[in-house]
Design an enzyme around this catalytic site. Structure first.
Site, PDB file in Angstrom:
ATOM      1  CD  GLU A 119     -10.607  15.022  25.155  1.00 18.71           C
ATOM      2  OE1 GLU A 119      -9.711  14.226  24.223  1.00 18.71           O
ATOM      3  OE2 GLU A 119     -10.814  15.089  26.044  1.00 18.71           O
ATOM      4  CG  ASN A 141     -15.860   5.721  32.623  1.00 15.99           C
ATOM      5  OD1 ASN A 141     -16.411   6.321  33.140  1.00 15.99           O
ATOM      6  ND2 ASN A 141     -15.183   6.678  32.820  1.00 15.99           N
ATOM      7  CG  ASN A 158      -3.819   9.809  25.282  1.00 13.28           C
ATOM      8  OD1 ASN A 158      -2.846  10.062  24.890  1.00 13.28           O
ATOM      9  ND2 ASN A 158      -4.735   9.977  26.409  1.00 13.28           N
ATOM     10  N   GLY A 181      -4.793  13.636  25.104  1.00 13.64           N
ATOM     11  CA  GLY A 181      -6.069  13.555  24.099  1.00 13.64           C
ATOM     12  C   GLY A 181      -6.528  12.540  24.285  1.00 13.64           C
ATOM     13  CB  THR A 206     -13.615   0.107  31.782  1.00 15.55           C
ATOM     14  OG1 THR A 206     -14.056   1.232  31.643  1.00 15.55           O
ATOM     15  CG2 THR A 206     -13.164  -1.093  30.814  1.00 15.55           C
ATOM     16  CG  ASP A 209      -0.409   9.624  35.985  1.00 18.77           C
ATOM     17  OD1 ASP A 209      -2.066  10.121  35.326  1.00 18.77           O
ATOM     18  OD2 ASP A 209       0.016  11.344  34.581  1.00 18.77           O
ATOM     19  CG  ASP A 258      -7.737   7.600  26.456  1.00 13.75           C
ATOM     20  OD1 ASP A 258      -9.075   7.192  26.041  1.00 13.75           O
ATOM     21  OD2 ASP A 258      -6.929   8.886  26.492  1.00 13.75           O
ATOM     22  N   GLY A 261     -12.514  -4.342  37.589  1.00  9.83           N
ATOM     23  CA  GLY A 261     -12.070  -5.063  35.858  1.00  9.83           C
ATOM     24  C   GLY A 261     -12.327  -4.700  35.074  1.00  9.83           C
ATOM     25  CB  THR A 314      -2.993  11.062  32.155  1.00  5.97           C
ATOM     26  OG1 THR A 314      -3.041  11.269  33.964  1.00  5.97           O
ATOM     27  CG2 THR A 314      -3.652  11.669  31.497  1.00  5.97           C
TER      28      THR A 314
HETATM   29  O1  RIB Z   1      -7.683  10.149  28.668  1.00  6.85           O
HETATM   30  C1  RIB Z   1      -6.820  10.615  29.299  1.00  6.85           C
HETATM   31  C2  RIB Z   1      -6.979  11.855  28.319  1.00  6.85           C
HETATM   32  O2  RIB Z   1      -7.955  12.947  28.711  1.00  6.85           O
HETATM   33  C3  RIB Z   1      -5.975  13.501  28.540  1.00  6.85           C
HETATM   34  O3  RIB Z   1      -4.592  12.410  27.989  1.00  6.85           O
HETATM   35  C4  RIB Z   1      -6.854  14.315  28.035  1.00  6.85           C
HETATM   36  O4  RIB Z   1      -5.985  15.236  27.098  1.00  6.85           O
HETATM   37  C5  RIB Z   1      -7.906  14.439  28.349  1.00  6.85           C
HETATM   38  O5  RIB Z   1      -8.563  14.572  26.308  1.00  6.85           O
END
Ligand code: RIB
Length: 296
Positions: free
Chosen positions: A136, A179, A42, A38, A211, A237, A243, A216, A239
């Protein structure tokens, strides 16, 4: 100054795949993990690991114990997190062999924010406190209006970008962290210089951190511009890389570091996150980031 992050908490169901599944295709994945994530969670964990005391507000569902425990173990203050009936937010994430991802989001509890809950949380904060937001949770426009009335400094990561953001008064935002895709969605421009130009013209008092993936990041505050490259690593990864950058950069502002040093710290922290699996578990501790910077 107290720091509040009002944001999502998601269970990320992460599938490792050869390539992203295409329409009509059935694709076998070669591994599956559940991580906490999330954008809200994060970014709170990144702030806490960077050494900032952060209060997280947000909603979890019936199966949200792991999310709460992860926040606690990550050093996040959880007094304002509430449990509601129904499912927690979750995602289905595909990560390909190059470490790139695509994310399917189910809002769940994150979309059950009420005005009463917002008022209850904000009652604990005052003028000069900092509020961090992503897109979110529902009622973002209400959160922004109430926090602005109180004189809080509002930092927005407009991610993921969707039409709900159009209800928000961006004139009340003190800093945008976004971004290049979100930059294009907010301004209608593709070129980074153009994105920054439009943001400066529309929101002259807001600082901007844009970003740019492998190119960069750029910081803009009225006339001042600073640029920072990436620290190349083998991508495992991506992901939560953004954040991690957001939490670490914000920590540098809160700690009174220079913008240049803050961008460096954030770039290094996110490069470490990219080299690891998962969202929250990939976010490094400040000591590790500082050690790694010394080695450069
Ligand atoms: O930015 C990454 C996040 O986006 C993930 O952890 C996922 O839950 C989404 O919310």
């Amino acid at each position: 100054m107290r720091v509040l992050n009002f944001g999502s908490l998601n269970l990320d169901y992460v599938y490792s795949v050869d390539h992203m599944v295409t329409p009509g295709e059935t694709l076998a994945s070669y591994s599956m993990n559940t991580f906490c994530g999330g954008k809200g969670l994060n970014q709170s964990i990144a702030l806490a690991k960077a050494g900032v005391e952060v209060f997280h507000a947000g909603l979890i569902g019936e199966e949200g114990d792991l999310l709460l425990d992860t926040c606690k173990k990550g050093g996040v203050q959880v007094d304002y997190i509430r449990r509601v009936p129904g499912k927690s937010g979750h995602t289905i994430i595909q990560v390909d062999r190059n470490g790139q991802n695509c994310i399917l989001l189910y809002g769940g509890a994150n979309q059950s924010v009420t005005k009463e809950y917002v008022d209850e949380v904000l009652a604990h904060f005052e003028k000069g406190d900092l509020l961090l937001l992503q897109n979110e949770v529902n009622l973002l426009d209400y959160v922004i209006d109430r926090a602005y009335e109180k004189g809080m400094m509002i930092v927005l990561n407009p991610s993921p970008y969707n039409e709900k953001l159009e209800a928000c008064d961006f004139g009340k935002i003190s800093m945008f962290l976004l971004n290049e895709i979100e930059g294009a969605q907010v301004t209608g421009e593709e070129e980074p210089e153009k994105i920054l130009e439009i943001l400066k013209a529309k929101y002259p008092h807001a600082k901007v951190v844009l970003t740019l993936g492998k190119d960069g990041s750029i910081y803009q505050d009225q006339g001042k511009i600073c640029r920072q490259g990436i620290y190349p690593v083998k991508t495992v990864d991506t992901t939560a890389a953004g954040d991690t950058f957001t939490g670490y950069f914000l920590s540098s502002i809160i700690r009174g570091m220079s913008v240049e040093a803050g961008l460096r710290l954030a770039a290094k922290a996110s490069s470490i996150a990219v080299s690891r699996k998962g969202a929250a578990p990939s976010i490094p501790e400040r000591e590790e980031v500082e050690q790694a910077l010394k080695g450069d």
